[in-house]
Design a protein around this motif. Structure first.
Motif, short mmCIF file in Angstrom:
data_model
loop_
_atom_site.label_atom_id
_atom_site.label_comp_id
_atom_site.label_asym_id
_atom_site.label_seq_id
_atom_site.Cartn_x
_atom_site.Cartn_y
_atom_site.Cartn_z
N VAL A 1 63.52 -34.67 -22.03
CA VAL A 1 63.04 -33.45 -22.68
C VAL A 1 63.56 -33.49 -24.11
O VAL A 1 64.75 -33.66 -24.34
N VAL A 2 62.64 -33.38 -25.06
CA VAL A 2 63.00 -33.44 -26.48
C VAL A 2 62.54 -32.13 -27.12
O VAL A 2 61.34 -31.92 -27.28
N GLY A 3 63.47 -31.26 -27.44
CA GLY A 3 63.09 -29.94 -27.94
C GLY A 3 62.28 -29.23 -26.85
O GLY A 3 62.78 -29.00 -25.75
N ASN A 4 61.02 -28.95 -27.16
CA ASN A 4 60.15 -28.34 -26.15
C ASN A 4 59.12 -29.33 -25.62
O ASN A 4 58.17 -28.95 -24.97
N ALA A 5 59.32 -30.59 -25.94
CA ALA A 5 58.41 -31.64 -25.46
C ALA A 5 59.05 -32.36 -24.28
O ALA A 5 60.27 -32.34 -24.12
N PHE A 6 58.22 -32.96 -23.44
CA PHE A 6 58.78 -33.72 -22.33
C PHE A 6 57.93 -34.97 -22.09
O PHE A 6 56.84 -35.10 -22.63
N GLY A 7 58.44 -35.85 -21.26
CA GLY A 7 57.71 -37.06 -20.91
C GLY A 7 58.65 -38.11 -20.40
O GLY A 7 59.74 -37.80 -19.91
N ARG A 8 58.20 -39.34 -20.50
CA ARG A 8 59.02 -40.48 -20.15
C ARG A 8 59.08 -41.36 -21.38
O ARG A 8 58.10 -41.45 -22.12
N VAL A 9 60.20 -42.04 -21.59
CA VAL A 9 60.29 -42.95 -22.73
C VAL A 9 59.38 -44.14 -22.43
O VAL A 9 59.69 -44.96 -21.58
N ARG A 10 58.23 -44.19 -23.10
CA ARG A 10 57.27 -45.25 -22.82
C ARG A 10 57.64 -46.53 -23.57
O ARG A 10 57.75 -47.59 -22.99
N THR A 11 57.85 -46.38 -24.89
CA THR A 11 58.31 -47.53 -25.67
C THR A 11 59.48 -47.10 -26.54
O THR A 11 59.60 -45.92 -26.90
N MET A 12 60.33 -48.06 -26.86
CA MET A 12 61.46 -47.81 -27.76
C MET A 12 61.47 -48.92 -28.80
O MET A 12 61.40 -50.09 -28.45
N THR A 13 61.56 -48.52 -30.08
CA THR A 13 61.56 -49.48 -31.17
C THR A 13 62.79 -49.23 -32.02
O THR A 13 63.08 -48.07 -32.34
N ASN A 14 63.51 -50.29 -32.39
CA ASN A 14 64.71 -50.08 -33.21
C ASN A 14 64.35 -50.02 -34.69
O ASN A 14 63.18 -50.11 -35.08
N ASP A 15 65.38 -49.91 -35.54
CA ASP A 15 65.15 -49.73 -36.98
C ASP A 15 64.59 -50.99 -37.64
O ASP A 15 64.17 -50.94 -38.79
N LYS A 16 64.63 -52.11 -36.92
CA LYS A 16 64.07 -53.33 -37.48
C LYS A 16 62.66 -53.58 -36.96
O LYS A 16 62.11 -54.68 -37.15
N GLY A 17 62.10 -52.61 -36.31
CA GLY A 17 60.73 -52.75 -35.81
C GLY A 17 60.63 -53.55 -34.52
O GLY A 17 59.56 -53.93 -34.10
N ARG A 18 61.76 -53.79 -33.88
CA ARG A 18 61.78 -54.57 -32.64
C ARG A 18 61.77 -53.67 -31.43
O ARG A 18 62.45 -52.65 -31.41
N ARG A 19 61.04 -54.10 -30.41
CA ARG A 19 61.05 -53.38 -29.15
C ARG A 19 62.40 -53.54 -28.47
O ARG A 19 62.93 -54.65 -28.42
N VAL A 20 62.97 -52.46 -27.98
CA VAL A 20 64.22 -52.54 -27.23
C VAL A 20 64.08 -51.76 -25.93
O VAL A 20 63.20 -50.92 -25.79
N LYS A 21 64.92 -52.11 -24.96
CA LYS A 21 64.85 -51.45 -23.66
C LYS A 21 65.95 -50.42 -23.48
O LYS A 21 65.87 -49.54 -22.64
N GLN A 22 67.00 -50.56 -24.31
CA GLN A 22 68.12 -49.63 -24.20
C GLN A 22 68.67 -49.29 -25.57
O GLN A 22 68.63 -50.12 -26.49
N ALA A 23 69.22 -48.10 -25.68
CA ALA A 23 69.85 -47.67 -26.93
C ALA A 23 71.17 -46.97 -26.60
O ALA A 23 71.19 -45.98 -25.87
N THR A 24 72.26 -47.52 -27.12
CA THR A 24 73.60 -46.99 -26.85
C THR A 24 73.98 -45.94 -27.90
O THR A 24 73.25 -45.75 -28.88
N PRO A 25 75.12 -45.25 -27.75
CA PRO A 25 75.49 -44.19 -28.69
C PRO A 25 75.49 -44.63 -30.17
O PRO A 25 75.87 -45.75 -30.49
N SER A 26 75.02 -43.72 -31.02
CA SER A 26 74.88 -43.89 -32.47
C SER A 26 73.71 -44.78 -32.87
O SER A 26 73.56 -45.12 -34.03
N THR A 27 72.87 -45.15 -31.90
CA THR A 27 71.71 -45.99 -32.23
C THR A 27 70.48 -45.11 -32.49
O THR A 27 70.18 -44.23 -31.69
N PRO A 28 69.79 -45.35 -33.62
CA PRO A 28 68.53 -44.66 -33.83
C PRO A 28 67.37 -45.47 -33.24
O PRO A 28 67.32 -46.68 -33.45
N VAL A 29 66.48 -44.82 -32.53
CA VAL A 29 65.29 -45.50 -31.99
C VAL A 29 64.07 -44.61 -32.10
O VAL A 29 64.17 -43.39 -32.04
N GLU A 30 62.95 -45.27 -32.24
CA GLU A 30 61.68 -44.53 -32.26
C GLU A 30 61.09 -44.62 -30.86
O GLU A 30 61.00 -45.70 -30.31
#
Ligand code: GTP
Ligand code: MG
Length: 371
Positions: free
Chosen positions: A288-317
């Motif tokens: 749940v993100v704010g008032n939105a919900f769903g499942r994390v379908r894709t995650m992309t890191n700051d270098k434009g790479r697909r990632v499967k996990q993001a640990t604390p202090s990591t920004p992901v799209e």
């Protein structure tokens, strides 16, 4: 009050306050009728009366404060990268600073991957990661700067040496002070002919930012973001402050954090840049993100790479939300999709109701104004 005074509790359980006072006294607690009782005492009292306190224990899943204020599990804590927010007046060189840091830090192979602007980047220095958040200097973005200060560990105040302290410089200092985060001053554009770093330092003494050389305790670094001058020293200072702060997080918790940016993409749907603050965010997580919900379908890191996990202090799209949330919103991961949907929907409903009631008020005011 919090509803926990002796008199209020007495009312809730249909007893006389005097009786409660007496009962407490027999339990060894001396209290007056208007005194608030702590949780433990209330529980003792409840047990004595044979009342289940389940009602109190049950958490309201739509209240994210519950998750954010959760008690830490000491043995799970690990050191995490510092989240550093770059703030300052418009055009003083915040984005240039980030761009230079990024480009001198990514390897050739990665450089091509940096396409999108997500306003949050990680840089590696001496084997340690630092997370940077960019903020706009324009006056209209006060709330974004306030939010930036909120999720930050260290604030970098960028001041152009040829321009000096300006309104948004002061505002940024105030945000950082309100958030009680350490401040590092980056006096930028020292390469320019009109640069006067001493004047900047002088001006900042008015805001209690005094260089160590002058008897204060604020770290000042003179840089040229454009010509990559002294940025190593800036990074070193950040690492130094980060180490003092002893920043830690629990990567084993269900993930939570904040929205840096969000938008609606025609092809991909709602996209949100999240900063993970606790836990590990994984692809497929119900969220749940704010008032939105769903499942994390894709995650992309700051270098434009697909990632499967993001640990604390990591920004992901991420993609996979039903609607686009807003910058500054918080997110929480839930155990199953059904719960995430329920929580998301009730948060959206509550937000809509709150909005409607204020809209109605405004309409009413407008009505009176027009009479
Ligand atoms: P906003 O996001 O609009 O608040 O601005 P900003 O603080 O991000 O400034 P930005 O990085 O966009 O830089 C503004 C201008 O200053 C650009 O033309 C940069 O090239 C220039 N600039 C930034 N840093 C330096 C520097 O160290 N030296 C010189 N000479 N110019 C710089
Ligand atoms: Mg900028």
């Amino acid at each position: 009050t919090d509803g926990n005074t002796v008199a209020e509790i007495a009312k809730k359980i249909h007893r006389e306050p005097a009786e409660i006072v007496k009962k407490l006294f027999l339990m060894g607690v001396v209290a007056t009728q208007n005194q608030s009782l702590d949780k433990d005492t209330i529980e003792l009292l409840a047990t004595d009366y044979g009342i289940e306190t389940e009602e109190k224990v049950q958490v309201d899943l739509t209240d994210f404060d519950t998750f954010f204020n959760q008690e830490v599990v000491e043995e799970n804590l690990v050191t995490r990268p510092a989240t550093v927010t770059i703030m300052g007046h418009v055009d003083h060189g915040k984005t240039t600073l980030l761009d230079t840091l990024r480009h001198t830090n990514v390897t050739e192979g990665e450089a091509g991957g940096i396409t999108q602007h997500i306003g949050a980047y990680q840089v590696e220095e001496k084997g340690k990661l630092i997370t940077f958040l960019d903020t706009p200097g324009h006056a209209a973005f006060t709330t974004m700067r306030a939010r930036g200060a909120d999720i930050t560990d260290i604030a970098i105040i960028v001041v152009a040496a040829d321009d000096g302290v300006m309104p948004q410089t002061i505002e940024a200092i105030n945000h950082a002070k309100a958030a009680e985060v350490p401040i590092i001053v980056a006096v930028n554009k020292v390469d320019k002919p009109g640069a006067n770093p001493d004047r900047v330092m002088q001006e900042l003494t008015e805001y209690e930012l005094i260089p160590e050389d002058w008897g204060g305790d604020t770290i000042f670094v003179q840089i040229s973001a454009l010509f990559n001058k002294n940025l190593d020293e800036l990074l070193d200072m950040i690492l130094l402050v980060a180490e003092i702060e002893e920043l830690k997080a629990d990567p084993k918790r269900p993930a939570l954090g904040s929205v840096i940016e969000a938008r609606l993409d025609r092809a991909k749907g709602p996209i949100a840049t999240l900063l993970v603050q606790e836990g590990t965010l994984s692809q497929g997580d119900p969220i749940v993100v704010g008032n939105a919900f769903g499942r994390v379908r894709t995650m992309t890191n700051d270098k434009g790479r697909r990632v499967k996990q993001a640990t604390p202090s990591t920004p992901v799209e991420i993609t996979g939300l039903n609607i686009a949330p807003q910058a500054g919103d918080r997110f929480v991961v839930f155990e199953d999709e059904k719960t995430a949907r329920q929580v998301g929907e009730s948060r959206a409903t509550a937000a809509n109701e709150a909005k409607r009631s204020t809209t109605n008020k405004v309409t009413l005011e407008n009505l009176f104004e027009s009479l």
